[in-house]
Every structure is written in C-alpha cells, then in structure tokens.
Design an enzyme around this catalytic site. Structure first.
Site, mmCIF file in Angstrom:
data_model
loop_
_atom_site.group_PDB
_atom_site.id
_atom_site.type_symbol
_atom_site.label_atom_id
_atom_site.label_comp_id
_atom_site.label_asym_id
_atom_site.label_seq_id
_atom_site.Cartn_x
_atom_site.Cartn_y
_atom_site.Cartn_z
ATOM 1 N N GLU A 208 29.096 -27.492 -8.130
ATOM 2 C CA GLU A 208 28.194 -27.082 -9.206
ATOM 3 C C GLU A 208 26.754 -27.251 -8.750
ATOM 4 O OE1 GLU A 208 29.646 -28.121 -13.375
ATOM 5 O OE2 GLU A 208 30.107 -29.906 -12.215
ATOM 6 N N ASP A 227 35.480 -37.293 -13.905
ATOM 7 C CA ASP A 227 34.994 -36.155 -14.692
ATOM 8 C C ASP A 227 35.655 -34.849 -14.240
ATOM 9 O OD1 ASP A 227 33.181 -34.829 -16.571
ATOM 10 O OD2 ASP A 227 32.135 -34.063 -14.802
ATOM 11 N N HIS A 232 40.490 -31.288 -13.849
ATOM 12 C CA HIS A 232 40.426 -29.908 -13.367
ATOM 13 C C HIS A 232 40.983 -29.730 -11.950
ATOM 14 C CE1 HIS A 232 38.065 -29.642 -16.896
ATOM 15 N NE2 HIS A 232 36.898 -29.942 -16.373
ATOM 16 N N LYS A 330 28.032 -32.374 -8.041
ATOM 17 C CA LYS A 330 26.901 -31.810 -8.786
ATOM 18 C C LYS A 330 25.770 -31.548 -7.794
ATOM 19 C CE LYS A 330 28.342 -32.804 -13.131
ATOM 20 N NZ LYS A 330 28.828 -31.710 -13.998
#
Ligand code: BG6
Length: 482
Positions: A208, A227, A232, A330
């Site tokens: 991301e 997370d 996922h 991230k």
C-alpha cells in the site's frame, strides 16, 4: 437468486468504514436494481442529535464516490437513522420499534471496535432481535490473538448459531480473489501444474502507499502482521493453495481452507529471526511527494511494524518444499496486491544455457488483484527473424478492463448482498479465524522473546533490505511489479 426484502442495521454508521465503503456499496447495488423495493438501511448513531447528520454525511460521501444526484436521491429514503448506545440495553428499544416487521431478512453489521461485538450481540438477543433468522456481520479485527478471538467467537456463539454469523474479510469479495477458484478448477491447464512438481515458489504481496490514515489509535496497537497477514494475506494463501472442494458449498470450501491454515508449518522461537522480517517506515517520498516517517506521524516512540515479510511452507503432499513468501506494508513504492507463481525450469534446456541469447527465464503467472486486475503469464519466445536464435520472455496479458466491458464491483457490494441472500461461502468460519491466529501467535511471541525490532525502511520503497536478503539468500528475488 434475487435479494429478498431486508433491513440492514449498521452499527458504527458514522464511522470511516461505513461511510467509505458500506453506504456507497449499498447505493450502487440499489442503482443497479439489485435491492428490492422497501428494503431499509438502518444507521445506528451514538450521539444524541446526530440522527439528522447521518443523511448529510452519507450524501456527501456518495457524491465523493462518484454517484449521481439521482442515485443519491434514490438511496437516501432507504436510510433510517436510529440512536442506540451499544452498552445500554434499554436504548435497543428504539431499534426494536424500527424493526417491527419480523418477516423480512434482518442483518446487523457491527462496524465497531471489537470490544462492542459482545455487548451488541447480547443486547440484540435480549430484545429478541436475532430471532427469525437474524444475522450478524462482524468486521475485523476479530480479536488480537487466539485467546481474544476465541472469547469473541464463544460469546457470539451463545447468542447466535455459526450458520448466521458472517465474519467479513473484504479481500474475499474482490473479483480476482473469487476468480482464484475458477482459475484453478475451471481450467485444465493450471490445476495440473499446481503443485511442487511444477512450481518453484510463490510470492504474495499486498503493498500500500497509504500511511496511518488517521487510524493511529487502532493501527499502532496492531501492526502489519495482525492488520493484514492474519486475515487478508492468509485468506489469499488459502484460496491459492486449497485442495479441490467437492462442491462450491460454503462449508465444502471452508473445510478445505481450514486444512490449508492447519498445514502451515509453525514459525516459532528463534525461527522468527530467519523466516520473518519486520519493518517500520521512515521519512521518504511516495508518488513524488515527501511524506513523514511512521514515528513522526504517530508523535511518539513505537515498536509497531508497518511492514512484514514471511517465508512459510505448507506441510502437505502438494506443497512440500515450495516456499511461500508473503509481504505486506504501508508506504511502499506503489499500491499493488498480487500473487506471483514462479514455475520450475524445464528439466533440460536444449538451448545453450551459457549463451545469454538463449538462457531461459522461468515461467511466471501473475495474478493481479489491484489495481489493474488481471492475469499475466510470462513465457519464453523466440525473437522473430532469421539471424541467430534469440529467446526473450514475453507476457500473455489478460486485463479485466478489456476482457469484460463492465465496472468491477467493490468487494463490499458482493459481500453485503451475499449476507442478505444467506450465502456464507465468502465469509470466514470460526475455525478458520482461530486457525489463522494459532499460526500468528507464536510469531508475535517470537518477536518479543528475540527482541525483533522493526528495521527502518524508506517510505516509497519496497521495505527493509532484510526482506530482500531473506529471499535472495535462497537464490530467488521478489518479483518486480509493473
Ligand atoms: C484493511 C486494513 O483491512 O485493509 C487496512 O485494516 C488496509 O490497514 C486495508 O489499508 C486494505 O484494503 P484494500 O482493499 O485497500 O487493499
């Protein structure tokens, strides 16, 4: 199957997820004529007086999402605000009044922090609101470790049977993820080579570009492993690796997924030092603009990882000896989620291997989830011409955008209507969530025990160099995305 008339109650209606994903998904489904007339979306607000704000907030958000004024005007009458305090049993009477029609399908979406799941579940049960087939939809995070997940699942299980509990992992609603089963089990070509016989290794990347996004309070407690990987990424791994289910029945598919999770070889103790890499972004630049580091965004010290890479293996006949590399982070170079399958070299090359013109590169299948969803197959080709033989890798390229002349629906559009239809296939069963935590917990413990502090990486890159080292030590490299 048509969607039956329903009341969908959203707890946390003014929250980020509801405004950004749930209302737009519902409004789009309505615009496409999928939602039957008379259905309602009941938005639960907490503060007195905020009932009136809800329609305005939703309208604003739908507009930002690109819905037309006509579509917004069509959706707003479906919206019924109601004020309920999750921890105050009496306040559920308001909800009871609104939901007087016991005939229609009733679903409650708990888009709230997980500590409210149990109080809300109990209060709904107390008022009989879960009777007549009522359904609960639980958003992640489902706990922060196995123990807390079990506690939530246990308490929810006391008020509602598993068959009416929908644990959302929105990755399962993504088109390309659903297509994994089709890719494998509707095409002779791939399933035959889907094993250690032909596959050298697998990489799953969920990168991301965003940073903390005003979610510091949540994210800093959780970190990338919990997370993204616990849910996922492991769900992607499951669908990638499962044995063929007998049918498409929800439990047939989920039984096979649990088997994959249970076959994951544990990473425990000092193994975390060689099989995992933690990272935390420092300042850098993303999409050409400078961005601060994680600690600057956060405003205090933290050992939370914003990047995780793992090397795992599945102990099964099919997958023995095939490394599976996972990574997520991230503030990476680009937004990109994909599964890359690298096939083994041909058993014997008839082309001179030492000549760079005829050296072979392994076949690669790239399953691209987002953005630019599609499938690419890299293969060797002869460069046309009558000169000396020259081979180069070229790509068979299938893009959703051109293969299907239609808009790809957002994951939540699919998932919300699945709940109303009563189809649990794309939702996580209790044992799946718990099996995933069972694998994650020892890694977190190992990190503590061996003081695995996150390595700094520059925002806008591909994570810490240790992640590159981890895969290169084994003579492989992360696939470059394009
Ligand atoms: C959420 C995570 O579950 O998934 C977020 O909590 C993350 O941190 C998001 O940004 C990613 O979803 P998507 O659909 O944008 O890939």
């Amino acid at each position: 199957t048509p969607v039956p008339v329903f009341d969908l109650v959203i707890f946390g209606a003014t929250g980020d997820l509801a405004l950004r994903k749930l209302f737009p998904a519902l409004a789009r489904r309505l615009a496409e004529g999928v939602l039957p007339a008379g259905s309602r979306v009941v938005g639960v607000v907490r503060r007195v007086g905020s009932e009136d704000d809800l329609a305005r907030l939703v309208a604003e958000r739908l507009k930002e999402d690109g819905l037309s004024q006509r579509e917004i005007d069509a959706f707003l009458p479906m919206l019924v605000p109601v004020r309920v305090d999750a921890k105050e049993p009496d306040s559920f009477k308001e909800l009871e009044k609104v939901l007087s029609d016991g005939e229609r399908v009733r679903a409650f979406y708990l888009s709230t922090p997980p500590d409210l799941f149990v109080p809300i579940g109990r209060n709904l049960a107390l008022h009989g609101l879960l009777e007549n087939g009522g359904r609960l939809i639980l958003e992640k995070p489902l706990g922060h470790d196995l123990r807390s997940a079990r506690a939530i699942n246990g308490a929810i299980g006391e008020v509602l049977p598993e068959a009416r509990t929908y644990r959302i992992d929105h990755y399962l609603g993504k088109e390309t993820v659903q297509n994994l089963l089709v890719l494998r089990f509707a095409n002779t070509l791939f399933e035959r080579s889907w094993s250690s016989r032909d596959i050298d290794h697998v990489q799953i990347t969920c990168a991301e570009t965003v940073g903390l996004e005003k979610r510091a309070g949540y994210y800093d407690q959780v970190g990338a492993l919990r997370d993204m990987v616990q849910n996922h990424v492991l769900q992607l791994l499951c669908l990638f690796a499962i044995e063929p289910p007998n049918t498409l029945d929800a439990d047939a598919v989920r039984d096979e997924k649990v088997r994959v999770l249970r076959a994951l070889r544990p990473i425990a103790g000092s193994e975390v030092l060689t099989k995992t890499v933690r990272g935390q972004y420092g300042a850098g630049s993303v999409d050409g603009r400078p961005v601060p580091g994680y600690l600057q965004e956060l405003g205090h010290e933290s050992m939370t990882e914003t990047f995780a890479a793992l090397r795992c293996e599945l102990d099964t006949w099919r997958w023995a000896g095939v490394p599976i590399y996972l990574r997520t982070g991230k503030r990476m170079a680009e937004r990109c989620s994909e599964i890359v399958v690298t096939f083994k070299p041909v058993p014997h090359s008839i082309f001179p291997a030492r000549d760079s013109r005829t050296a072979l590169e392994a076949n690669r299948l790239i399953i691209r989830l987002q953005p630019n969803d599609g499938l690419r197959l890299q293969m060797m080709m002869k460069v046309p011409g009558s000169g000396r033989l020259k081979l180069v890798p070229r790509t068979l390229d299938l893009k959703y955008e051109t293969a299907f002349d239609m808009r790809t629906p957002d994951a939540y559009e699919r998932l919300l209507t699945d709940v109303i239809r009563g189809d649990q296939t794309l939702f996580m069963r209790r044992d799946e969530v718990e099996a995933a935590w069972s694998w994650i917990d020892p890694i977190v413990e190992g990190w503590h025990e061996y003081y695995a502090v996150p390595h700094r990486y520059q925002a806008g890159g591909w994570g810490p160099s240790q992640s590159i080292g981890m895969i290169e030590r084994e003579g492989r490299s992360w696939a470059e995305s394009d």
